[in-house]
Write a protein that holds these residues in place. Structure first.
Motif, PDB file in Angstrom:
ATOM      1  N   ALA A 191       0.827  -1.213   0.000  1.00  0.00           N
ATOM      2  CA  ALA A 191       0.000   0.000   0.000  1.00  0.00           C
ATOM      3  C   ALA A 191       0.856   1.255   0.000  1.00  0.00           C
ATOM      4  O   ALA A 191       0.602   2.209  -0.757  1.00  0.00           O
ATOM      5  N   ILE A 192       1.891   1.265   0.830  1.00  0.00           N
ATOM      6  CA  ILE A 192       2.789   2.429   0.880  1.00  0.00           C
ATOM      7  C   ILE A 192       3.494   2.598  -0.461  1.00  0.00           C
ATOM      8  O   ILE A 192       3.635   3.713  -0.970  1.00  0.00           O
ATOM      9  N   GLY A 193       3.943   1.484  -1.040  1.00  0.00           N
ATOM     10  CA  GLY A 193       4.596   1.558  -2.341  1.00  0.00           C
ATOM     11  C   GLY A 193       3.695   2.145  -3.405  1.00  0.00           C
ATOM     12  O   GLY A 193       4.119   2.969  -4.217  1.00  0.00           O
ATOM     13  N   THR A 194       2.440   1.737  -3.392  1.00  0.00           N
ATOM     14  CA  THR A 194       1.472   2.259  -4.361  1.00  0.00           C
ATOM     15  C   THR A 194       1.275   3.764  -4.197  1.00  0.00           C
ATOM     16  O   THR A 194       1.241   4.517  -5.181  1.00  0.00           O
ATOM     17  N   LEU A 195       1.142   4.202  -2.954  1.00  0.00           N
ATOM     18  CA  LEU A 195       0.944   5.631  -2.689  1.00  0.00           C
ATOM     19  C   LEU A 195       2.172   6.452  -3.090  1.00  0.00           C
ATOM     20  O   LEU A 195       2.050   7.521  -3.701  1.00  0.00           O
ATOM     21  N   LEU A 196       3.359   5.946  -2.784  1.00  0.00           N
ATOM     22  CA  LEU A 196       4.585   6.687  -3.093  1.00  0.00           C
ATOM     23  C   LEU A 196       4.837   6.751  -4.599  1.00  0.00           C
ATOM     24  O   LEU A 196       5.437   7.722  -5.087  1.00  0.00           O
ATOM     25  N   LEU A 197       4.384   5.740  -5.323  1.00  0.00           N
ATOM     26  CA  LEU A 197       4.577   5.737  -6.772  1.00  0.00           C
ATOM     27  C   LEU A 197       3.827   6.876  -7.452  1.00  0.00           C
ATOM     28  O   LEU A 197       4.155   7.250  -8.582  1.00  0.00           O
ATOM     29  N   ARG A 198       2.836   7.425  -6.790  1.00  0.00           N
ATOM     30  CA  ARG A 198       2.124   8.576  -7.359  1.00  0.00           C
ATOM     31  C   ARG A 198       3.021   9.792  -7.432  1.00  0.00           C
ATOM     32  O   ARG A 198       2.764  10.715  -8.216  1.00  0.00           O
ATOM     33  N   ARG A 199       4.061   9.807  -6.593  1.00  0.00           N
ATOM     34  CA  ARG A 199       5.014  10.919  -6.602  1.00  0.00           C
ATOM     35  C   ARG A 199       6.205  10.629  -7.510  1.00  0.00           C
ATOM     36  O   ARG A 199       6.556  11.438  -8.357  1.00  0.00           O
ATOM     37  N   SER A 200       6.809   9.463  -7.318  1.00  0.00           N
ATOM     38  CA  SER A 200       7.955   9.077  -8.150  1.00  0.00           C
ATOM     39  C   SER A 200       8.324   7.633  -7.859  1.00  0.00           C
ATOM     40  O   SER A 200       7.884   7.054  -6.847  1.00  0.00           O
ATOM     41  N   LEU A 201       9.124   7.041  -8.730  1.00  0.00           N
ATOM     42  CA  LEU A 201       9.620   5.682  -8.513  1.00  0.00           C
ATOM     43  C   LEU A 201      10.739   5.665  -7.483  1.00  0.00           C
ATOM     44  O   LEU A 201      10.952   4.669  -6.783  1.00  0.00           O
TER      45      LEU A 201
END
Length: 232
Positions: A191-201
């Protein structure tokens, strides 16, 4: 408490953190790198079969690249464990964790200015190779540790154990807290990875790297504590 007892308390902590890292890596690879898994080889082999059969939206080369890199990482991890397992356990565990952290750090640097998986092929394949290689090393190491219910990448048996060994099924619910925590941490990491991907890889890869470095620090602390106890 003996050094071995302290070690047995420390390893589940390391593997729970590693499970969170897996959730992050799965989110990164599937959502940002073209529908491929670099940590979960069960899913990746299935994706590879889908791609061979011509399913749309999947890449044969990405899945095959991830699988080969994972296998190479697992061979290196197995070699490290075989060569160093005759020493105090934290030595080879720490070595494997350092290798994983280094690979994730390079993957983080490779992700700088990443746009998307179709427009940045070299970056995509670089990150696929680096993360799959790191996860291969990790899985070989975890296999050697042989801690029940903490494989760090596959939750099928963990979830099965929660149900099949529960009191509702006539069991005694052994290690239910450890099992449930592993499932929750994988979920949280993804879930955290998905949310952070909205900002950048870079962000989720950086978090995965930091967590891996935390595992190294914990392992080093445990090794030092074991060494001091052994000299008394």
């Amino acid at each position: 408490m003996t050094p071995e007892t302290r070690l047995n308390h420390t390893l589940p902590l390391l593997l729970h953190i590693a499970t969170t890292i897996t959730g992050l890596i799965d989110a990164i690879s599937y959502l940002a790198l073209g529908h491929v898994f670099t940590a979960n080889m069960t899913g990746n082999v299935v994706f590879l079969a889908f791609a061979v059969a011509g399913a749309p939206g999947l890449s044969l080369m990405r899945s095959l690249t991830a699988l080969v890199a994972f296998l190479l990482g697992a061979m290196i991890g197995g070699r490290v464990a075989t060569r160093l397992s005759g020493l105090v356990r934290p030595n080879w565990v720490t070595t494997a964790l350092i290798m994983e952290s280094a690979l994730l750090l390079v993957a983080t640097l490779a992700a700088i200015n990443f746009s998307d998986s179709s427009g940045s092929l070299f970056q995509s394949y670089s990150i696929i190779v680096l993360t799959a290689f790191a996860m291969g090393i990790r899985n070989a190491t975890v296999r050697k540790m042989a801690i029940p219910d903490l494989t760090t990448t596959v939750l099928t048996l963990t979830i099965t154990g929660l149900a099949a060994d529960s009191r509702f099924a006539g069991g005694t619910s052994p290690r239910w807290g450890r099992r449930l925590l592993a499932v929750l941490l994988m979920f949280i990491g993804a879930a955290i990875g998905t949310l952070l991907l909205r900002r950048s890889l870079v962000l989720p890869l950086a978090i995965a790297t930091l967590l891996s470095i935390c595992c190294v620090a914990i392992s080093l602390k445990q090794r030092d504590g074991s060494a001091r106890s052994a000299t008394r």
